[in-house]
Structure formats: structure tokens, C-alpha cells
Motif scaffolding. Structure first.
Motif, mmCIF file in Angstrom:
data_model
loop_
_atom_site.group_PDB
_atom_site.id
_atom_site.type_symbol
_atom_site.label_atom_id
_atom_site.label_comp_id
_atom_site.label_asym_id
_atom_site.label_seq_id
_atom_site.Cartn_x
_atom_site.Cartn_y
_atom_site.Cartn_z
ATOM 1 N N GLU A 41 0.857 -1.198 0.000
ATOM 2 C CA GLU A 41 0.000 0.000 0.000
ATOM 3 C C GLU A 41 0.876 1.224 0.000
ATOM 4 O OE1 GLU A 41 -2.618 0.031 3.342
ATOM 5 O OE2 GLU A 41 -3.752 -1.714 2.659
ATOM 6 N N VAL A 42 0.743 2.021 -1.042
ATOM 7 C CA VAL A 42 1.503 3.272 -1.077
ATOM 8 C C VAL A 42 0.569 4.426 -1.407
ATOM 9 C CG1 VAL A 42 3.383 4.570 -2.160
ATOM 10 C CG2 VAL A 42 3.649 2.114 -1.739
ATOM 11 N N ASP A 43 0.419 5.301 -0.422
ATOM 12 C CA ASP A 43 -0.337 6.535 -0.616
ATOM 13 C C ASP A 43 0.652 7.651 -0.915
ATOM 14 O OD1 ASP A 43 -2.638 5.166 0.047
ATOM 15 O OD2 ASP A 43 -2.492 5.688 2.174
ATOM 16 N N VAL A 44 0.238 8.579 -1.738
ATOM 17 C CA VAL A 44 1.123 9.693 -2.086
ATOM 18 C C VAL A 44 0.389 11.018 -1.910
ATOM 19 C CG1 VAL A 44 2.528 10.773 -3.893
ATOM 20 C CG2 VAL A 44 2.468 8.267 -3.671
ATOM 21 N N ALA A 45 0.901 11.827 -1.002
ATOM 22 C CA ALA A 45 0.359 13.177 -0.802
ATOM 23 C C ALA A 45 1.005 14.099 -1.825
ATOM 24 C CB ALA A 45 0.683 13.655 0.610
ATOM 25 N N HIS A 46 0.174 14.900 -2.480
ATOM 26 C CA HIS A 46 0.734 15.803 -3.486
ATOM 27 C C HIS A 46 -0.114 17.060 -3.598
ATOM 28 C CE1 HIS A 46 -2.311 13.387 -5.515
ATOM 29 N NE2 HIS A 46 -2.464 14.389 -6.361
ATOM 30 N N GLU A 47 0.509 18.067 -4.186
ATOM 31 C CA GLU A 47 -0.208 19.310 -4.469
ATOM 32 C C GLU A 47 0.089 19.709 -5.909
ATOM 33 O OE1 GLU A 47 0.349 22.385 -1.534
ATOM 34 O OE2 GLU A 47 -0.063 20.993 0.131
ATOM 35 N N THR A 48 -0.808 20.483 -6.471
ATOM 36 C CA THR A 48 -0.545 21.037 -7.806
ATOM 37 C C THR A 48 -0.945 22.500 -7.828
ATOM 38 O OG1 THR A 48 -2.676 20.686 -8.924
ATOM 39 C CG2 THR A 48 -1.216 18.780 -8.780
ATOM 40 N N TRP A 49 -0.322 23.217 -8.781
ATOM 41 C CA TRP A 49 -0.602 24.636 -8.982
ATOM 42 C C TRP A 49 -0.702 24.850 -10.490
ATOM 43 C CZ3 TRP A 49 3.019 22.226 -6.168
ATOM 44 C CH2 TRP A 49 3.011 22.402 -4.776
ATOM 45 N N GLY A 50 -1.559 25.764 -10.894
ATOM 46 C CA GLY A 50 -1.725 26.019 -12.317
ATOM 47 C C GLY A 50 -2.585 24.938 -12.967
ATOM 48 N N THR A 51 -2.634 24.968 -14.287
ATOM 49 C CA THR A 51 -3.542 24.097 -15.032
ATOM 50 C C THR A 51 -2.773 23.338 -16.111
ATOM 51 O OG1 THR A 51 -5.259 25.768 -14.710
ATOM 52 C CG2 THR A 51 -5.686 24.075 -16.365
ATOM 53 N N PRO A 122 0.313 -3.118 6.436
ATOM 54 C CA PRO A 122 -0.963 -3.835 6.297
ATOM 55 C C PRO A 122 -0.856 -5.307 6.716
ATOM 56 C CG PRO A 122 -0.047 -3.273 4.140
ATOM 57 C CD PRO A 122 0.785 -2.573 5.152
ATOM 58 N N ALA A 123 0.370 -5.825 6.717
ATOM 59 C CA ALA A 123 0.545 -7.234 7.088
ATOM 60 C C ALA A 123 0.408 -7.453 8.593
ATOM 61 C CB ALA A 123 1.915 -7.736 6.613
ATOM 62 N N THR A 124 0.617 -6.399 9.380
ATOM 63 C CA THR A 124 0.605 -6.573 10.843
ATOM 64 C C THR A 124 -0.392 -5.665 11.537
ATOM 65 O OG1 THR A 124 2.266 -4.853 11.224
ATOM 66 C CG2 THR A 124 3.094 -7.086 10.786
ATOM 67 N N GLY A 125 -0.796 -4.607 10.871
ATOM 68 C CA GLY A 125 -1.658 -3.629 11.528
ATOM 69 C C GLY A 125 -0.899 -2.656 12.429
ATOM 70 N N ASP A 126 0.396 -2.861 12.565
ATOM 71 C CA ASP A 126 1.240 -1.953 13.361
ATOM 72 C C ASP A 126 2.095 -1.088 12.438
ATOM 73 O OD1 ASP A 126 0.481 -2.809 15.938
ATOM 74 O OD2 ASP A 126 1.780 -4.582 15.753
ATOM 75 N N LEU A 130 11.353 -0.371 11.739
ATOM 76 C CA LEU A 130 12.520 -0.777 10.941
ATOM 77 C C LEU A 130 12.227 -1.963 10.018
ATOM 78 C CD1 LEU A 130 15.441 -0.262 13.505
ATOM 79 C CD2 LEU A 130 14.779 1.211 11.591
ATOM 80 N N ASP A 131 10.976 -2.468 10.036
ATOM 81 C CA ASP A 131 10.591 -3.474 9.034
ATOM 82 C C ASP A 131 10.316 -2.836 7.674
ATOM 83 O OD1 ASP A 131 10.827 -5.513 10.855
ATOM 84 O OD2 ASP A 131 8.708 -5.423 11.450
ATOM 85 N N PHE A 132 10.191 -1.530 7.652
ATOM 86 C CA PHE A 132 10.046 -0.851 6.358
ATOM 87 C C PHE A 132 11.305 -1.132 5.552
ATOM 88 C CE2 PHE A 132 9.657 2.921 3.540
ATOM 89 C CZ PHE A 132 8.297 2.856 3.234
ATOM 90 N N PRO A 133 11.163 -1.440 4.277
ATOM 91 C CA PRO A 133 12.372 -1.784 3.502
ATOM 92 C C PRO A 133 13.277 -0.569 3.276
ATOM 93 C CG PRO A 133 10.437 -1.676 2.089
ATOM 94 C CD PRO A 133 9.927 -1.553 3.502
#
Lengths: 386, 386
Positions: A41-51, A122-126, A130-133
Motif C-alpha cells: 500500500e503506497v499513498d502519495v500526498a501531493h499538491e498542484t498549482w496552475g492548469t 498492512p501485514a501486521t496492523g502496526d 525498521l521493518d520498512f524496507p
């Protein structure tokens, strides 16, 4: 869906057009890292400006530095100050949002909305802890590209960033030169020195030796290595300013009135560092600090055989800039990048800007610097008829 | 009483002639500090080499740096290595102990035998902790002078020291120019910069934020801020070497075999710093580190009106030296000292030595450096018919 409308309130300022978080990878299509590890699961926070224009030819991607975030410019509701690069990005500014559609995302491994080591596994709910790769510069690029696809941008007019942001730009252009026409690499490095690594290592030690670190399980255990994180930040700040800047800003002045010898905060420079350390504790995550600094330590792209082959075949126009008082990533670091690019016949402009402010100069509105960026972007705009 | 005989065992080496601790101040004659505070018991650990001649004209006092001790040269029983300045002091060496009677004392506030903040407060029976009074550079001089009287030396042929040691020499000559004929000030400063103070402050924060610090009562409470002390030492070590020296010694090499990304010790430079931090924990006291670094922060002798009046009237011959790659106390610090001395018509020689090793150069056997010291001492020896 990208146009929620302005969320800021100040009429005289460019507002953030979009500020949202999207899930770009999930169990059905996990993020496969350079190491082979996956993130489901990877969420990405982002912003944009202009069109984004109809031709999708006016997209600029901003890569942020170590402790930055997606909020590069403009105002969001409740903001007390604008985004961290508001002097650079906005209407009529060097990255002119009347012309360009500008995107900035919080980095993978970060702590400002994008999935990182303090996110829930998501595998543990915690929290991962340091288990993050471990991450690689290339992994940031993978995520930025996925965000581009989500936003409907496969080819960028420009990638741009300073410090760790510039390193992401370099990596992106080396791996996928077909993704962009232009690249601006500011106050960056392709290869940290032993001294750079030393500062990085001591900062991590300050965090990991804090009794609140608990082997990285501090979130689960209700503690936090806040003091170690503050020490790491204070030390890093010394390297972000030049010695001259420290002398100009603080000299040997007392923080108030006369010096009154004690072990607390007495000199103005101590007050400054103390504030930097305290403020950082509340806005940054110790694990993100470990993961992101370690990516920088190991980054050494030109050591790989054939690293420049793709870029040499599909040349991106580079602008590389350094600041003469920057002793974190001195001009020598930029010159090394330029030597490698020129060796592969990549069209590269290089400029060293005179500034007394050290590494932090890339965040400041220095006329000579901003004019050079503006000229580079005006040329890019003219070339594509914008 | 001063001649206990050689205590070392290596016949080819100069042995320490005397290694002892004496009580120089007690309840009947307490040490009165510059601040007005008093210390009722002051023991001073010191060593001597060579023999004081009948005229008492061959005495040299060595002031040690921040983390040094009285054991400047030669071997003591059980030593695995000689004293910290053994390349400088000994028979036939620049400070030739066949000619000179050499004295070195552990500094007041230290932790190697001389009374400091971890010593027992006679008023309470507990270690002083932060109840130990703040010190001033002048207080070190007061204690050194008392040791001189104890040893039968009221006038020295030479005072000599590097870094904090050089600062003690400067202070001594400014306050009591009648005490010496010559002064050698190496890699020192008369006024720390904001950046110098910043590094110093962050080191202290690492110690004081350690959960083992306990408001300075760690000895009474059976804890110790060992991790914070290690972090402070690691950071300080970065400033003791030049960037060039770090690159030459370590580059980006792995500590063994290939780099294997992790958060532990992987790069050789990390292994070096880790070792420095660990070794320091077992030999140095966190409170001494606080007290001694703080004296350096506040030191600013030329800011006082009339600071040079005594010295101008009773000129001491100065040799001031710096090292071109020293960025802790750069040549500019030495030049400032020289400017002040020359402004008061104090006879001053100045030399900047070329060395890639940074601040630590003053501890190394660099030919050009040692030859300059040797020539200065030969002139002094000739002048007094030694």
C-alpha cells in the motif's frame, strides 16, 4: 477530480489548486522496490498549482529535499506561512504558474502524507518501524512516475529540485530520459563525501541511541526519540548555513541582553538551534529521517557501468547550479555531476551563484539565482510555444 | 619528592619522571575562582619529564587540549601507547627533555585526576554534578601557577599548548606575563565563532538530553549519559579532521568487504566515528565535557579593555601557528591573535603550516611544524645558555 478549487484564503497569493492524497499502489499492484522488496500500500500526498494544458506540454515536477513536503508553494486553509518554495513557484515567479502546471509530492519514506516507515504495515496492523524496507533513489522515481500517470502526465517539460530533490531529478533523468525535456539540479550531489556521510551517521546515531527509539518500535510503544531527533536536526542545521552566515546572523551576541554564563541557551546561535530542534520534533518523523538520509549516503549513480547510456541517447537539457558558500554540497559536487553529463554529451549549463548563505541558498530568493532559473524556463516555454 | 624514578619499562623511550596527584588548595586555602566562587579541595594530577636545573631556568609548562590529560609523553607502567604528545616531547625531540624540565597537569574541571565536576563535593559527600561552579580560562591559569609554586617554578622558560591548551597559554601570558619568557600558541582561538559555538552547543545538548544525564546527578543515581557523550564526541571528531583528510582516510569505502545497506556501521568512516565515540565513553566524563567546552565558548579576552596592558609592558616572545586545513580554528583565528599581539608590540612570530589533517595536525609529527617548534626552543635554550 483534480480541481477541488482553491483552498487558501489570501487573495493576493497563488493558492494551491489541488492538495490530496491518493493510493497509487495496492495489494493488486504493489510497489516493487529496486531491492526487490515490495510495498502493498503506497499513498502519495501531493499538491498542484496552475492548469495542465490540453497538449499536456506544460507539466513541471518539483522534487523536495530531505525534510520538505508536497506543500511547495501557495497557501492552504489555516496556513501561517506559504509553501517552502513560494518565492520560486507562483504567478509571475521563476516557475510561473500562469504558464506551468506544477506538481510536488511528498517523498516515499517521508512523513507528510506519503507512505513511510511510520505508516501502518498492512501485514501486521502496526507501524512498520525498521521493518520498512530500505529505499533507493530509484524508488522515489518509480513513485513520482506513478503519480504522473495518475495526473495524466507521462512526459514532463521539466524536473526540478534542490539537494536531495536534485538527486531525485538526476536519477530520474538517468533512468528515464524519455520522461522529460529539461532537468534542473540545484545544490545536489551524485556522491556524498566521507565528511557528508559522517554528519549523516552522527545524526542517525543521535536518534537511534535515544532511549525513546526502542529499536524503531517507538510508535507502538508510545515513546519517541524526540531528543535525539532534535540533536540530529541541530547538527544538520550547522551544515546548512555557511560559517559566514552564522557569523553574520548571530556572531557572539547573547540571545537577549548580556551573556550570563550557564549551560542553557545563552548565545543567540544557541537559541536559533534550539528552536530548530524543537520545531523539527513536532513536524518530522525520526524513522523517515533515518531512511531518507541513508538513501543519500548510498547514492552513487555514476559508479554503475553504463549509467549514462540512456541519457546520452535521449538528451535532456540540464541546468546544474551550486552556491559558492555551500559546504554541505559544495560546488565540487555540482562540477562532478557536470563532468559526467558533459562526458556523455548531455547539453548542460552550469552556474555557481555567489551567496553567503550556504546550502540553504537554494531555498532563498537570490536575484542572480532566480533570474537564471527564470531564463531557463522562459527558453523552455518558448520552445514549446507556451 | 618529585623524583620517584622512571615508572615506564621501555628502555628506548623517555619515561615519565614523575606522575602524581597533589592537593594544591584546601579548606584553609581554598581556590577562589574568577567568578568569586570557591573550591575547598583541589587536587591536581601532573607529570614531569627531565630535570629542573639548579637555576630553575629550564622549565616548560604544557597545557593540554579539551580531552587531553597530564600524560603528555613517555610511558607509564602498563601503557599500551605513550603520552598524547610523545612525538613532540622527549630526548632529542622538539621539546628536548635532555634540556628542558617539562610539566603537564590535568586541567581544573577535568576528569583525569584533577578536581572536576564529578569529584566529591566536600560539603555534601556527593559528586558535585552541576553544583560545580562554572569556570573561566583564568581559573586554569590560577591552578597551573599553584602547581608551579609547588614544583619550585615561579618563572617558566616557555608555556606551550594547542587548541584549548593554546588558549590557556594566551590567557596566562596576558594575565601574568612576568611568569614566562616564551609562549607557543597552536591551532587556538581568542574568540569562538558562532559556528564554533554551535558545534559546542549541540554536543552539550546531546549529553544533557540523554536520559542518563539526570540533571547532572548521574553519578549519584548510578546512570551515565554515555550515548549522548558518544554522539558529542563523534560530532566533534568531524570538526577535528579536514574534509580532505576524511576523503583520504576513508573515502566511500566499506568498513569491510562491500557496502551492504543497513542503518548500522557500513562505511569505513562510520566505523571510525563509532570507535571514537565508544572509546571516549570509557575515558571521559560527561560533566567535564560540559564545563570545559563552555569555558571555550565564553572566552573572549581581547574584548576586555586593557587586556594587553600587562603583556605590552613585559613582553613575552610569542610563536603562533595554524594549519591551513584546520576548519575548527582556522588560520583566521590565529591571525586575530597575532593582530592583537602585534598591536601591543608583543614580539610575535606567526606561521601557517600546510597540512591536510585539519585541527588534529597540532598533535601530529609534521616535519615543517616540528622544525619550527624546535628552532624556537633552540633559540630560547641558547639565550639562557642551556
Amino acid at each position: 477530480m483534480h480541481h477541488n478549487g482553491p483552498v487558501g484564503e489570501r487573495e493576493d497569493q497563488q493558492d494551491v489548486t489541488v492538495s490530496e492524497t491518493v493510493r497509487l499502489f495496492d495489494a493488486n499492484a504493489p510497489l516493487v522496490l529496486r531491492s526487490g522488496a515490495t510495498l502493498a500500500e503506497v499513498d502519495v500526498a501531493h499538491e498542484t498549482w496552475g492548469t495542465l494544458n490540453a497538449e499536456r506540454s506544460n507539466a513541471v515536477f518539483i522534487c523536495h529535499a530531505l525534510t520538505g513536503d508536497a506543500h511547495a508553494a501557495g497557501w492552504r486553509q489555516g496556513d501561517k506561512r506559504p509553501g517552502w518554495w513560494d518565492t520560486m513557484i507562483g504567478p509571475g515567479k521563476p516557475v510561473d504558474t500562469n504558464i506551468w502546471f506544477v506538481v510536488c509530492a511528498n517523498i516515499l519514506g517521508g512523513c507528510q502524507g506519503t507512505t513511510g516507515p511510520s505508516s501502518t504495515n498492512p501485514a501486521t496492523g502496526d507501524p512498520y518501524g525498521l521493518d520498512f524496507p530500505l529505499l533507493d533513489m530509484s524508488d522515489f522515481v518509480t513513485v513520482h512516475r506513478a503519480l504522473g500517470r495518475h495526473l495524466g502526465v507521462e512526459r514532463w517539460a521539466l524536473l526540478m529540485g534542490g539537494s536531495l530533490g536534485g538527486m531525485q531529478v538526476l536519477q530520474w533523468a538517468l533512468e528515464y530520459p524519455e520522461d522529460t525535456d529539461n532537468a534542473i539540479v540545484l545544490a545536489a550531489s551524485s556522491r556524498l563525501t566521507a565528511q557528508n556521510i559522517a554528519f549523516s551517521a552522527v545524526g542517525r546515531q543521535a536518534i537511534m541511541k535515544d532511549s525513546g527509539f526502542r529499536g524503531g518500535r517507538f510508535l507502538s510503544e508510545g515513546t519517541a526519540p524526540k531528543k535525539g531527533l532534535a540533536v540530529a536536526r541541530m547538527m544538520a542545521h550547522i551544515t546548512y548555513l555557511s560559517e559566514e552566515a552564522f557569523s553574520e546572523k548571530f556572531g557572539r551576541a547573547a540571545q537577549s541582553g548580556e551573556l550570563t554564563p550557564n549551560f542553557g541557551v545563552d548565545f543567540a546561535v544557541e537559541s536559533y538551534l534550539d528552536h530548530q530542534g524543537e520545531a523539527f520534533q513536532s513536524r518530522f518523523d525520526a524513522l523517515s529521517y533515518l531512511y531518507l538520509t541513508r538513501v543519500m549516503d548510498y547514492y552513487d549513480p555514476f559508479a554503475a557501468p553504463g549509467a549514462l547510456d540512456a541519457l546520452a541517447a535521449d538528451a535532456v537539457k540540464f541546468l546544474v547550479m551550486s552556491f559558492d558558500s555551500d559546504w554541505r554540497f559544495s560546488t565540487e559536487h555540482s562540477r562532478r555531476i557536470v563532468r559526467h553529463l558533459e562526458g556523455a554529451h548531455v547539453p548542460t549549463s552550469f552556474r555557481e551563484i555567489s551567496s553567503p548563505w550556504g546550502h540553504d541558498s537554494f531555498l532563498l530568493a537570490i536575484a542572480d539565482y532566480h533570474e537564471t532559473i527564470a531564463a531557463f524556463l522562459e527558453r523552455a516555454a518558448t520552445e514549446r510555444g507556451l
